[in-house]
Every structure is written in C-alpha cells, then in structure tokens.
Design an enzyme around this catalytic site. Structure first.
Site, PDB file in Angstrom:
ATOM      1  N   ASP A  36     -78.506  23.315 -60.053  1.00  0.00           N
ATOM      2  CA  ASP A  36     -77.907  22.518 -58.974  1.00  0.00           C
ATOM      3  C   ASP A  36     -77.839  21.065 -59.411  1.00  0.00           C
ATOM      4  O   ASP A  36     -78.676  20.592 -60.187  1.00  0.00           O
ATOM      5  CB  ASP A  36     -78.738  22.640 -57.692  1.00  0.00           C
ATOM      6  N   ASP A  59     -74.792  19.628 -63.744  1.00  0.00           N
ATOM      7  CA  ASP A  59     -73.520  19.181 -63.167  1.00  0.00           C
ATOM      8  C   ASP A  59     -72.420  20.082 -63.725  1.00  0.00           C
ATOM      9  O   ASP A  59     -72.072  19.979 -64.909  1.00  0.00           O
ATOM     10  CB  ASP A  59     -73.260  17.712 -63.534  1.00  0.00           C
ATOM     11  N   VAL A  60     -71.870  20.949 -62.898  1.00  0.00           N
ATOM     12  CA  VAL A  60     -70.876  21.919 -63.396  1.00  0.00           C
ATOM     13  C   VAL A  60     -69.606  21.242 -63.904  1.00  0.00           C
ATOM     14  O   VAL A  60     -68.837  21.846 -64.648  1.00  0.00           O
ATOM     15  CB  VAL A  60     -70.503  22.992 -62.332  1.00  0.00           C
ATOM     16  N   SER A 139     -63.285  31.579 -51.491  1.00  0.00           N
ATOM     17  CA  SER A 139     -63.509  31.374 -50.061  1.00  0.00           C
ATOM     18  C   SER A 139     -62.435  32.150 -49.304  1.00  0.00           C
ATOM     19  O   SER A 139     -61.401  32.495 -49.890  1.00  0.00           O
ATOM     20  CB  SER A 139     -63.360  29.880 -49.743  1.00  0.00           C
ATOM     21  N   TYR A 152     -59.102  21.596 -50.247  1.00  0.00           N
ATOM     22  CA  TYR A 152     -60.133  22.633 -50.457  1.00  0.00           C
ATOM     23  C   TYR A 152     -59.460  23.974 -50.712  1.00  0.00           C
ATOM     24  O   TYR A 152     -59.822  24.700 -51.638  1.00  0.00           O
ATOM     25  CB  TYR A 152     -61.044  22.698 -49.234  1.00  0.00           C
ATOM     26  N   LYS A 156     -59.621  26.629 -53.894  1.00  0.00           N
ATOM     27  CA  LYS A 156     -60.119  28.009 -53.767  1.00  0.00           C
ATOM     28  C   LYS A 156     -59.041  29.043 -54.101  1.00  0.00           C
ATOM     29  O   LYS A 156     -59.360  30.121 -54.597  1.00  0.00           O
ATOM     30  CB  LYS A 156     -60.703  28.225 -52.369  1.00  0.00           C
ATOM     31  N   SER A 187     -75.298  27.302 -44.539  1.00  0.00           N
ATOM     32  CA  SER A 187     -75.576  26.535 -45.768  1.00  0.00           C
ATOM     33  C   SER A 187     -75.537  25.044 -45.419  1.00  0.00           C
ATOM     34  O   SER A 187     -75.102  24.676 -44.328  1.00  0.00           O
ATOM     35  CB  SER A 187     -74.505  26.829 -46.831  1.00  0.00           C
TER      36      SER A 187
HETATM   37  N1  LIG Z   1     -70.811  28.196 -46.389  1.00  0.00           N
HETATM   38  C1  LIG Z   1     -69.607  28.645 -46.148  1.00  0.00           C
HETATM   39  O1  LIG Z   1     -69.252  28.930 -44.992  1.00  0.00           O
HETATM   40  C2  LIG Z   1     -68.654  28.868 -47.297  1.00  0.00           C
HETATM   41  C3  LIG Z   1     -67.470  29.570 -47.020  1.00  0.00           C
HETATM   42  C4  LIG Z   1     -66.597  29.809 -48.068  1.00  0.00           C
HETATM   43  C5  LIG Z   1     -66.905  29.409 -49.364  1.00  0.00           C
HETATM   44  N2  LIG Z   1     -68.052  28.720 -49.595  1.00  0.00           N
HETATM   45  C6  LIG Z   1     -68.320  28.344 -50.995  1.00  0.00           C
HETATM   46  O2  LIG Z   1     -69.607  28.832 -51.356  1.00  0.00           O
HETATM   47  C7  LIG Z   1     -70.145  28.041 -52.420  1.00  0.00           C
HETATM   48  C8  LIG Z   1     -71.556  27.646 -52.059  1.00  0.00           C
HETATM   49  O3  LIG Z   1     -71.526  26.736 -50.969  1.00  0.00           O
HETATM   50  P1  LIG Z   1     -72.567  26.754 -49.762  1.00  0.00           P
HETATM   51  O4  LIG Z   1     -71.812  27.005 -48.537  1.00  0.00           O
HETATM   52  O5  LIG Z   1     -73.731  27.601 -50.103  1.00  0.00           O
HETATM   53  O6  LIG Z   1     -72.935  25.221 -49.710  1.00  0.00           O
HETATM   54  P2  LIG Z   1     -74.178  24.389 -50.235  1.00  0.00           P
HETATM   55  O7  LIG Z   1     -73.759  22.984 -50.090  1.00  0.00           O
HETATM   56  O8  LIG Z   1     -75.425  24.835 -49.569  1.00  0.00           O
HETATM   57  O9  LIG Z   1     -74.286  24.825 -51.763  1.00  0.00           O
HETATM   58  C9  LIG Z   1     -73.527  24.256 -52.791  1.00  0.00           C
HETATM   59  C10 LIG Z   1     -74.478  23.684 -53.822  1.00  0.00           C
HETATM   60  O10 LIG Z   1     -73.711  23.181 -54.915  1.00  0.00           O
HETATM   61  C11 LIG Z   1     -74.360  22.023 -55.369  1.00  0.00           C
HETATM   62  N3  LIG Z   1     -73.428  21.194 -56.141  1.00  0.00           N
HETATM   63  C12 LIG Z   1     -72.488  20.326 -55.667  1.00  0.00           C
HETATM   64  N4  LIG Z   1     -71.865  19.746 -56.696  1.00  0.00           N
HETATM   65  C13 LIG Z   1     -72.381  20.270 -57.832  1.00  0.00           C
HETATM   66  C14 LIG Z   1     -72.154  20.063 -59.208  1.00  0.00           C
HETATM   67  N5  LIG Z   1     -71.248  19.168 -59.636  1.00  0.00           N
HETATM   68  N6  LIG Z   1     -72.875  20.779 -60.109  1.00  0.00           N
HETATM   69  C15 LIG Z   1     -73.811  21.671 -59.692  1.00  0.00           C
HETATM   70  N7  LIG Z   1     -74.099  21.884 -58.401  1.00  0.00           N
HETATM   71  C16 LIG Z   1     -73.385  21.203 -57.482  1.00  0.00           C
HETATM   72  C17 LIG Z   1     -74.865  21.327 -54.122  1.00  0.00           C
HETATM   73  O11 LIG Z   1     -75.921  20.429 -54.393  1.00  0.00           O
HETATM   74  C18 LIG Z   1     -75.292  22.512 -53.265  1.00  0.00           C
HETATM   75  O12 LIG Z   1     -76.680  22.796 -53.372  1.00  0.00           O
HETATM   76  C19 LIG Z   1     -69.175  26.881 -52.591  1.00  0.00           C
HETATM   77  O13 LIG Z   1     -68.337  27.143 -53.703  1.00  0.00           O
HETATM   78  C20 LIG Z   1     -68.385  26.873 -51.313  1.00  0.00           C
HETATM   79  O14 LIG Z   1     -67.117  26.294 -51.476  1.00  0.00           O
HETATM   80  C21 LIG Z   1     -68.923  28.443 -48.595  1.00  0.00           C
END
Ligand SMILES: NC(=O)c1ccc[n+]([C@@H]2O[C@H](COP(=O)([O-])OP(=O)(O)OC[C@H]3O[C@@H](n4cnc5c(N)ncnc54)[C@H](O)[C@@H]3O)[C@@H](O)[C@H]2O)c1
Length: 267
Positions: A36, A59-60, A139, A152, A156, A187
């Site tokens: 993360d 950092d991805v 997503s 966004y 996606k 989340s």
């Molecule tokens: N939660 C939802 O409802 C939802 C719905 C559809 C898709 N998503 C997708 O699911 C994935 C996870 O998101 P989530 O909802 O668990 O949110 P989240 O914010 O809890 O998790 C995402 C994590 O990515 C980390 N992050 C951000 N930038 C980064 C980087 N440059 N390098 C490494 N880590 C980084 C953040 O610190 C965070 O901990 C994402 O790709 C998000 O777009 C989430």
C-alpha cells in the site's frame, strides 16, 4: 489453480477490498504480501488478518517501487503466483470538464498505469514459469458509466479492456487473468464518499455496502477456476444488459453499402 501454499501479492491491500482478498487467500492457506502507498494501513491490515501476511510500502504508479516490492516478496516467500492489481483511487463527483488535469492524470497513473506496471513487473516471469494468475480490479463503473464519475469510469473501462487483451496474451502460456468488477463495498474509498451526502443518504449508502471478505472469497474462487469475469454485485444485471442491448441494436447495415469485412483481430 490450487491455492494452498501459493504466494499472492495484493496491491492497495491496506484495507477495503484488497484486505478482503488478502484475508480470503489466507483462509485458503496462501502466503500473502499486501502492499500500500500508506504503510501504516498495510501493517494494520496485516495484523488484523494474521497468518503471517507481509506488509510493504508501495507506489503502483512507479516501476521502481514495483521492482523493490518484487525483490522483497521473492526474498521473503518466493516467486509470486497470484498478482492482484487492486490499488485504486476515486474522484470527487463532478462534471468531466471540472475534473482538473492533475486529478485526471492521477487517476490514470494509479488505476491504469499502476496495473500496466504490475503486469510489466510480473507477467514475463509467469509466462516463463508457465504458471500464474493476475486479477485486476475494475468496477461496476467499468461496465456502466454514470455522469459526474466519467474520469473514474474511463480508468475502469480501461482496466477491463486491458485485462481481456492480457488474458488472450497469457492464456497460451498457462497464465490466467480475471477482472473484478465490485459494486458498492465497505472501504475507506466508499466511506469517503459519504460525508458529502446528507445524513439519511449517507446512512442508506452505508447500509448497502458489501463486506470485503465476500469479494475476497469470490476472487479466490475465480482464481481456482480460472474465471475471467468476477461479478460480486449481480443487482446491476438489468443495466448491464440494457447497455449491451443498445450496442447490439446499433449493429445494422455496414456504413459502406456492400462492405464485407468480417470479424478478425484488429477490426
Ligand atoms: N469500495 C467500492 O465500493 C469499490 C467499488 C468498485 C471498485 N472499487 C475498486 O476497488 C479497489 C480497492 O478500493 P477500496 O474500495 O478497497 O478502497 P480503499 O481506499 O480502502 O483501498 C485502496 C487502497 O489503495 C491504496 N493506494 C492508493 N494509491 C496507491 C498507490 N499509488 N500505490 C499503492 N497503493 C495505493 C490506498 O492507500 C488504499 O489503502 C480500487 O481499485 C477501487 O477503484 C471499489
């Protein structure tokens, strides 16, 4: 793929969906690395899950950071069998022309380039070993586009397209690719959208959030069975169907009368 004893790396695993995936993999007896941008998030999640999960700062958007994470994971556990490109960021709800260039570039750098970077770092090894699986988090916004969330959605949809092409590229080498299309899930990201809403709406939103462990278990099942699409929130089916019906309905006569081009790769 039989998961017990295998090694997984989950980016953005410091909570939310990545945490749920890591937890489900530990349930299956895997060794898991969560990475993360925020190391404290990753460490706290590793502690919550237990099972020897390793937490790394990452950092991805940076290929150098990917190289470092790969080296550390290899030294700690061995070669990564399952890569989950899950890290992602959202955007504030606003009109596309009000999204700043900086916001747009950041979304693409993390949500799209971040996945490309993960593939560049691990796909060749997986091809050479004739074994492995990559799961990319898209997503429901990668299947359905809504106003005020265009940037966004663009990121996606890109993840979904890139992943389908990648699956075709890696299949001959025995490497699988899956796409996770989450709907609303608990989340930091989804909780972060609530404060902008009125209290009633925010509560309604929270009550509809799926718990991340269930997405994790769906991902584990898809990797075990080499499934391409992972749909965890089937309630959007009618909208997805309507979108594809609209696309199919637009397939009338060719624009050039008498044109006979068929369907081949590159069409
Ligand atoms: N939660 C939802 O409802 C939802 C719905 C559809 C898709 N998503 C997708 O699911 C994935 C996870 O998101 P989530 O909802 O668990 O949110 P989240 O914010 O809890 O998790 C995402 C994590 O990515 C980390 N992050 C951000 N930038 C980064 C980087 N440059 N390098 C490494 N880590 C980084 C953040 O610190 C965070 O901990 C994402 O790709 C998000 O777009 C989430």
């Amino acid at each position: 793929m039989e998961l017990a004893g295998r090694i997984a790396l989950v980016s953005g695993g410091g909570g939310g969906i990545g945490g749920g995936i890591a937890e489900a993999f530990v349930e299956k007896g895997m060794k898991v690395v969560i990475t993360d941008l925020n190391l404290d998030y990753a460490k706290a999640e590793a502690e919550r899950i237990g099972g020897g999960v390793l937490a790394l700062q990452h950092d991805v958007a940076s290929l150098e950071s990917w190289a470092e994470v790969k080296r550390t994971a290899l030294a700690a556990f061995g070669a990564v069998d399952v890569l989950c490109n899950n890290a992602g960021v959202a955007q504030p709800f606003k009109l596309l022309d009000e999204v700043t260039p900086e916001e747009f570039d950041r979304l693409m750098a993390i949500n799209v380039r971040g996945i490309y970077n993960g593939v560049v770092t691990f796909a060749r090894d997986m091809r050479d070993r004739g074994h492995g699986h990559i799961v990319n988090t898209s997503s429901m916004n990668g299947l359905l586009a809504h106003g005020t969330f265009a940037a966004y959605s663009a990121s996606k949809f890109a993840v979904a397209g890139m992943s389908e092409a990648l699956r075709a590229e890696l299949e001959p080498f025995g490497v699988g690719v899956s796409i996770l299309y989450p709907g609303l899930t608990r989340s930091r990201m989804s909780e972060g959208q609530a404060p902008g809403l009125d209290a009633q709406l925010a509560e309604a939103l929270r009550s509809r959030m799926m718990q991340p462990i269930w997405l994790g278990r769906a991902v584990a099942h898809a990797v075990e069975n080499n499934e391409l699409h992972i749909i965890t929130h089937p309630g959007h089916r009618a909208q997805v169907e309507a979108r594809f019906q609209g696309i199919l309905a637009a397939h009338g006569n060719p624009a050039e009368p008498g044109y006979r081009g068929g369907s081949f790769s590159g069409d």
